[in-house]
Design a protein around this motif. Structure first.
Motif, PDB file in Angstrom:
ATOM      1  N   PRO A 141      51.808  39.434  19.365  1.00 34.76           N
ATOM      2  CA  PRO A 141      51.928  39.455  20.823  1.00 34.76           C
ATOM      3  C   PRO A 141      51.192  40.623  21.476  1.00 34.76           C
ATOM      4  O   PRO A 141      50.875  40.557  22.654  1.00 34.76           O
ATOM      5  CB  PRO A 141      53.438  39.544  21.071  1.00 34.76           C
ATOM      6  CG  PRO A 141      54.041  39.922  19.776  1.00 34.76           C
ATOM      7  CD  PRO A 141      53.095  39.547  18.687  1.00 34.76           C
ATOM      8  N   ASP A 142      50.876  41.649  20.697  1.00 33.51           N
ATOM      9  CA  ASP A 142      50.159  42.809  21.228  1.00 33.51           C
ATOM     10  C   ASP A 142      48.711  42.856  20.743  1.00 33.51           C
ATOM     11  O   ASP A 142      48.066  43.910  20.778  1.00 33.51           O
ATOM     12  CB  ASP A 142      50.884  44.101  20.828  1.00 33.51           C
ATOM     13  CG  ASP A 142      50.995  44.272  19.316  1.00 33.51           C
ATOM     14  OD1 ASP A 142      50.775  43.291  18.563  1.00 33.51           O
ATOM     15  OD2 ASP A 142      51.314  45.386  18.868  1.00 33.51           O
ATOM     16  N   ARG A 195      44.952  43.082  20.352  1.00 28.73           N
ATOM     17  CA  ARG A 195      43.847  43.561  21.187  1.00 28.73           C
ATOM     18  C   ARG A 195      42.500  43.052  20.681  1.00 28.73           C
ATOM     19  O   ARG A 195      41.494  43.204  21.342  1.00 28.73           O
ATOM     20  CB  ARG A 195      43.841  45.083  21.229  1.00 28.73           C
ATOM     21  CG  ARG A 195      45.075  45.678  21.885  1.00 28.73           C
ATOM     22  CD  ARG A 195      45.010  47.206  21.995  1.00 28.73           C
ATOM     23  NE  ARG A 195      44.676  47.836  20.734  1.00 28.73           N
ATOM     24  CZ  ARG A 195      43.734  48.788  20.588  1.00 28.73           C
ATOM     25  NH1 ARG A 195      43.061  49.226  21.611  1.00 28.73           N
ATOM     26  NH2 ARG A 195      43.496  49.310  19.403  1.00 28.73           N
ATOM     27  N   GLU A 232      49.501  39.083  11.997  1.00 26.99           N
ATOM     28  CA  GLU A 232      50.487  39.567  12.964  1.00 26.99           C
ATOM     29  C   GLU A 232      50.819  41.047  12.762  1.00 26.99           C
ATOM     30  O   GLU A 232      50.910  41.806  13.724  1.00 26.99           O
ATOM     31  CB  GLU A 232      51.751  38.714  12.875  1.00 26.99           C
ATOM     32  CG  GLU A 232      51.507  37.280  13.332  1.00 26.99           C
ATOM     33  CD  GLU A 232      52.666  36.336  13.043  1.00 26.99           C
ATOM     34  OE1 GLU A 232      53.683  36.764  12.459  1.00 26.99           O
ATOM     35  OE2 GLU A 232      52.546  35.143  13.407  1.00 26.99           O
ATOM     36  N   GLY A 290      48.223  43.447  14.234  1.00 28.75           N
ATOM     37  CA  GLY A 290      47.902  43.355  15.653  1.00 28.75           C
ATOM     38  C   GLY A 290      46.659  42.563  15.987  1.00 28.75           C
ATOM     39  O   GLY A 290      45.933  42.916  16.912  1.00 28.75           O
ATOM     40  N   LEU A 343      47.134  37.406  26.024  1.00 32.16           N
ATOM     41  CA  LEU A 343      47.254  38.572  25.149  1.00 32.16           C
ATOM     42  C   LEU A 343      46.437  39.732  25.712  1.00 32.16           C
ATOM     43  O   LEU A 343      45.526  39.516  26.508  1.00 32.16           O
ATOM     44  CB  LEU A 343      46.737  38.227  23.746  1.00 32.16           C
ATOM     45  CG  LEU A 343      47.418  37.059  23.031  1.00 32.16           C
ATOM     46  CD1 LEU A 343      46.667  36.710  21.743  1.00 32.16           C
ATOM     47  CD2 LEU A 343      48.869  37.386  22.736  1.00 32.16           C
ATOM     48  N   PRO A 344      46.711  40.955  25.271  1.00 31.87           N
ATOM     49  CA  PRO A 344      45.913  42.093  25.757  1.00 31.87           C
ATOM     50  C   PRO A 344      44.596  42.259  24.989  1.00 31.87           C
ATOM     51  O   PRO A 344      44.245  43.350  24.533  1.00 31.87           O
ATOM     52  CB  PRO A 344      46.857  43.279  25.534  1.00 31.87           C
ATOM     53  CG  PRO A 344      47.686  42.891  24.356  1.00 31.87           C
ATOM     54  CD  PRO A 344      47.876  41.383  24.494  1.00 31.87           C
TER      55      PRO A 344
END
Length: 164
Positions: free
Chosen positions: A9-10, A12, A64, A67, A102-103
């Motif tokens: 979820p984070d 990059r 996951e 990241g 997502l970022p």
């Protein structure tokens, strides 16, 4: 339709392939050909063990835990075997939507075909230029695992999350 994206979820960093090989379809997960160097390369860059070929849960956890996000550029196409050169009737995945969800700060493409497809269908809407990396495919035998690690490590390094 394509395989579903796998992501933290984070995340990059988004790693994009073109389209799953027949071995990947058979397995139901990304980079399923036993001679594709994607999983050994990613494990090396992340400093962890290489997941067993059929251990999808371990591969998903690797993405996951560090990241990352992993997907293919195409949602559908006509293709002969695993030959990216034979791709026709391309239907792109909605990569810009994933980038908004997502970022994502960096997009890297596993090989020339993924880079071309991303540039044609998604780059402008995603607003993130892609870095074209040498393919991990066994067809790219000119690149040793050591050379791949150098090129991929430079692009992925700053974006890899170290659990702990």
């Amino acid at each position: 339709m394509s395989l579903a994206p796998v992501f933290a979820p984070d995340a990059r960093l988004l790693i994009l392939g073109s389209w799953p090989s027949p071995k990947s379809w058979e397995m139901g997960f990304y980079y399923g050909h036993p001679q594709n160097r994607f999983w050994p390369l990613l494990a090396r860059l992340c400093g962890c063990g290489v997941p067993a070929r059929l251990d999808i849960a371990a591969k998903r956890a690797l993405i996951e835990r560090h990241g990352l996000a992993l997907w293919d550029t195409l949602a559908d196409c006509t293709i002969t075997g695993a030959s990216d050169a034979s791709i026709r009737d391309a239907v792109p995945n909605d990569i810009p939507a994933l980038c908004r969800r997502l970022p994502i700060e960096r997009v890297v493409c596993n090989g020339a075909a993924a880079a071309r497809i991303y540039e044609k269908y998604a780059r402008e809407a995603a607003g993130i230029p892609a870095i074209r990396l040498p393919s991990t495919s066994p067809a790219n035998a000119a690149w040793s695992l050591e050379r791949l690690a150098g090129a991929w490590g430079a692009a992925l390094g700053p974006y890899l999350v170290t659990p702990g």
